[in-house]
Design a protein around this motif. Sequence first.
Motif, PDB file in Angstrom:
ATOM      1  N   THR A  72       7.444  39.967  57.804  1.00 27.04           N
ATOM      2  CA  THR A  72       8.312  39.616  58.919  1.00 27.04           C
ATOM      3  C   THR A  72       8.156  38.114  59.169  1.00 27.04           C
ATOM      4  N   LYS A  75      10.806  36.879  64.117  1.00 25.74           N
ATOM      5  CA  LYS A  75      11.031  38.071  64.926  1.00 25.74           C
ATOM      6  C   LYS A  75      12.363  38.727  64.561  1.00 25.74           C
ATOM      7  N   ASN A  76      12.338  40.056  64.415  1.00 24.95           N
ATOM      8  CA  ASN A  76      13.519  40.895  64.134  1.00 24.95           C
ATOM      9  C   ASN A  76      14.097  40.743  62.732  1.00 24.95           C
ATOM     10  N   ARG A 127      17.523  43.382  59.624  1.00 23.15           N
ATOM     11  CA  ARG A 127      17.694  42.435  60.738  1.00 23.15           C
ATOM     12  C   ARG A 127      18.025  43.253  61.981  1.00 23.15           C
ATOM     13  N   ASN A 128      17.248  43.084  63.048  1.00 17.77           N
ATOM     14  CA  ASN A 128      17.486  43.777  64.323  1.00 17.77           C
ATOM     15  C   ASN A 128      18.033  42.800  65.353  1.00 17.77           C
ATOM     16  N   TRP A 129      18.997  43.270  66.133  1.00 21.60           N
ATOM     17  CA  TRP A 129      19.552  42.449  67.218  1.00 21.60           C
ATOM     18  C   TRP A 129      19.265  43.076  68.541  1.00 21.60           C
TER      19      TRP A 129
END
Length: 129
Positions: A72, A75-76, A127-129
């Motif tokens: 990672t 972040k995200n 990828r996180n939003w």
Amino acid sequence: AYVHNWNPNWNTSIYGAWAQVNYNSKAKGYLCGPAGNGVGGSLSNFFGAGSALTSCNPDYNIAQIGTQTQWTPVKNLTFSADFTYTHLDQGFAGTVAFPGSAAIGKPAAIYELKDQNTYTMLLRAQRNW
């Protein structure tokens, strides 16, 4: 399973699984026939001319072991690599002359019945939003 966090950006896991399916003698009789060779049981509907089944035993075990490493960088956002080894230990032996089936996409051929090994590698970016 076990996960080791190397630092806030990297982790590695190891995991495994095992399952077993056993049929009683009555179920084996329905599947394989009274002689235990697949002739006369419900499996005989799938055997074509030229089949040479030497062992009809529907019992099987399946085992898996794998490892995954994740990175990672921010972040995200995570990149991961996952490797899995799978072993199918089954009791059938011999060959089956399968006539083919367009419905399941299986071509006509003579198939050898034996234990099987599979290696799987999955690369992923998330990828996180």
